[in-house]
Scaffold this motif. Sequence first.
Motif, PDB file in Angstrom:
ATOM      1  N   UNK A  45       0.852  -1.185   0.000  1.00 11.44           N
ATOM      2  CA  UNK A  45       0.000   0.000   0.000  1.00 11.44           C
ATOM      3  C   UNK A  45       0.890   1.239   0.000  1.00 11.44           C
ATOM      4  N   UNK A  46       0.281   2.405   0.137  1.00 13.10           N
ATOM      5  CA  UNK A  46       1.053   3.644   0.234  1.00 13.10           C
ATOM      6  C   UNK A  46       2.014   3.610   1.417  1.00 13.10           C
ATOM      7  N   UNK A  47       1.600   2.972   2.514  1.00 16.05           N
ATOM      8  CA  UNK A  47       2.372   3.033   3.755  1.00 16.05           C
ATOM      9  C   UNK A  47       2.909   1.690   4.220  1.00 16.05           C
ATOM     10  N   UNK A  48       2.555   0.592   3.571  1.00 22.66           N
ATOM     11  CA  UNK A  48       2.999  -0.732   4.015  1.00 22.66           C
ATOM     12  C   UNK A  48       3.689  -1.489   2.889  1.00 22.66           C
ATOM     13  N   UNK A  49       4.770  -2.177   3.262  1.00 18.69           N
ATOM     14  CA  UNK A  49       5.507  -2.987   2.304  1.00 18.69           C
ATOM     15  C   UNK A  49       4.718  -4.253   1.969  1.00 18.69           C
ATOM     16  N   UNK A  50       4.937  -4.803   0.782  1.00 24.45           N
ATOM     17  CA  UNK A  50       4.285  -6.058   0.418  1.00 24.45           C
ATOM     18  C   UNK A  50       4.754  -7.208   1.311  1.00 24.45           C
ATOM     19  N   UNK A  63      16.630   3.097   6.974  1.00 26.97           N
ATOM     20  CA  UNK A  63      16.903   4.500   6.664  1.00 26.97           C
ATOM     21  C   UNK A  63      16.039   4.890   5.472  1.00 26.97           C
ATOM     22  N   UNK A  64      15.804   6.198   5.311  1.00 29.09           N
ATOM     23  CA  UNK A  64      14.942   6.643   4.220  1.00 29.09           C
ATOM     24  C   UNK A  64      15.338   8.044   3.785  1.00 29.09           C
ATOM     25  N   UNK A  65      14.688   8.547   2.770  1.00 26.63           N
ATOM     26  CA  UNK A  65      14.854   9.939   2.370  1.00 26.63           C
ATOM     27  C   UNK A  65      13.508  10.637   2.508  1.00 26.63           C
ATOM     28  N   UNK A  66      13.536  11.944   2.547  1.00 22.66           N
ATOM     29  CA  UNK A  66      12.317  12.710   2.772  1.00 22.66           C
ATOM     30  C   UNK A  66      12.117  13.732   1.659  1.00 22.66           C
ATOM     31  N   UNK A  67      10.874  14.119   1.497  1.00 23.14           N
ATOM     32  CA  UNK A  67      10.516  15.157   0.544  1.00 23.14           C
ATOM     33  C   UNK A  67       9.400  16.004   1.127  1.00 23.14           C
ATOM     34  N   UNK A  68       9.234  17.189   0.616  1.00 24.40           N
ATOM     35  CA  UNK A  68       8.142  18.056   1.034  1.00 24.40           C
ATOM     36  C   UNK A  68       7.236  18.238  -0.175  1.00 24.40           C
ATOM     37  N   UNK A  69       6.007  17.710  -0.066  1.00 27.75           N
ATOM     38  CA  UNK A  69       5.096  17.682  -1.209  1.00 27.75           C
ATOM     39  C   UNK A  69       3.848  18.519  -0.935  1.00 27.75           C
ATOM     40  N   UNK A  70       3.368  19.190  -1.956  1.00 26.19           N
ATOM     41  CA  UNK A  70       2.168  20.010  -1.872  1.00 26.19           C
ATOM     42  C   UNK A  70       0.945  19.157  -2.190  1.00 26.19           C
ATOM     43  N   UNK A  71      -0.022  19.140  -1.262  1.00 31.79           N
ATOM     44  CA  UNK A  71      -1.296  18.468  -1.500  1.00 31.79           C
ATOM     45  C   UNK A  71      -2.207  19.479  -2.200  1.00 31.79           C
ATOM     46  N   UNK A  72      -2.579  19.217  -3.453  1.00 32.51           N
ATOM     47  CA  UNK A  72      -3.385  20.202  -4.182  1.00 32.51           C
ATOM     48  C   UNK A  72      -4.796  20.366  -3.626  1.00 32.51           C
ATOM     49  N   UNK A 101       3.346   9.883   5.076  1.00 30.31           N
ATOM     50  CA  UNK A 101       3.298  11.273   5.563  1.00 30.31           C
ATOM     51  C   UNK A 101       3.715  11.270   7.030  1.00 30.31           C
ATOM     52  N   UNK A 102       4.732  12.083   7.359  1.00 32.93           N
ATOM     53  CA  UNK A 102       5.217  12.131   8.735  1.00 32.93           C
ATOM     54  C   UNK A 102       4.886  13.451   9.434  1.00 32.93           C
ATOM     55  N   UNK A 103       4.340  14.413   8.712  1.00 39.13           N
ATOM     56  CA  UNK A 103       3.962  15.665   9.341  1.00 39.13           C
ATOM     57  C   UNK A 103       3.663  16.753   8.334  1.00 39.13           C
ATOM     58  N   UNK A 104       3.217  17.881   8.856  1.00 40.91           N
ATOM     59  CA  UNK A 104       2.946  19.048   8.035  1.00 40.91           C
ATOM     60  C   UNK A 104       4.210  19.890   8.018  1.00 40.91           C
ATOM     61  N   UNK A 105       4.596  20.357   6.864  1.00 44.62           N
ATOM     62  CA  UNK A 105       5.823  21.142   6.748  1.00 44.62           C
ATOM     63  C   UNK A 105       5.607  22.552   7.247  1.00 44.62           C
ATOM     64  N   UNK A 119       3.346  18.810   2.942  1.00 46.13           N
ATOM     65  CA  UNK A 119       3.521  17.719   3.901  1.00 46.13           C
ATOM     66  C   UNK A 119       4.921  17.139   3.782  1.00 46.13           C
ATOM     67  N   UNK A 120       5.474  16.740   4.921  1.00 40.41           N
ATOM     68  CA  UNK A 120       6.754  16.063   4.965  1.00 40.41           C
ATOM     69  C   UNK A 120       6.471  14.583   4.708  1.00 40.41           C
TER      70      UNK A 120
END
Length: 181
Positions: A95-100, A108-117, A177-181, A123-124
């Motif tokens: 799913x969006x948040x769970x591995x198969x 470890x991971x990387x992060x991005x800041x994305x705009x929800x239209x 999603x880990x938080x609001x930027x 959102x972080x």
Amino acid sequence: MRSLFNWIDRRTEQRLRQVAHSHGRRSLLARLGVALVGGAVLPMLPFDRSGQFMGAQAAEPGKAPGAKAHDDPMQCEYWRYCAFDGYLCTCCGGTLTQCPPGTDASKVSWVGTCLNPKDGRHYLVSYNDCCGKGSCGECLCNNNERERPGYRLGVHNDINWCMANTSSMFHCTTSVIVGVA
């Protein structure tokens, strides 16, 4: 008929001798080298692939014709995938948040800041690779919005983030999603 073949043989021989007198072996080798290098470089030239799969996507069954790509988690244009690089776990049994099943989230991971239209907020988003199985091979996306060079590892998406896990085999990537930027 035999005289025709003899005439063709004589003309061919004359022409080849003329070429041999005017061009040396080195010029032939140089031209062959240019042709080989040119043939190898040609596939590396840039070209626009943006419309390459448009027909296949439009004909997909189960997709609402009026659905927008930024609302569909099965599409690379989904708003949470602004800094995504990998195979969508939504296409690979997760799913969006769970591995198969059979895979583990990267430590470890990387992060991005994305705009929800829909709400206009940023959102972080944490991108976690799912590790332990071979590559999924479905729904490859590579979005590099605000990506930083490789020396800023936390915001660089071209790394195998499974390196900290027991199995470093990459399968797909989730978008949490880990938080609001």
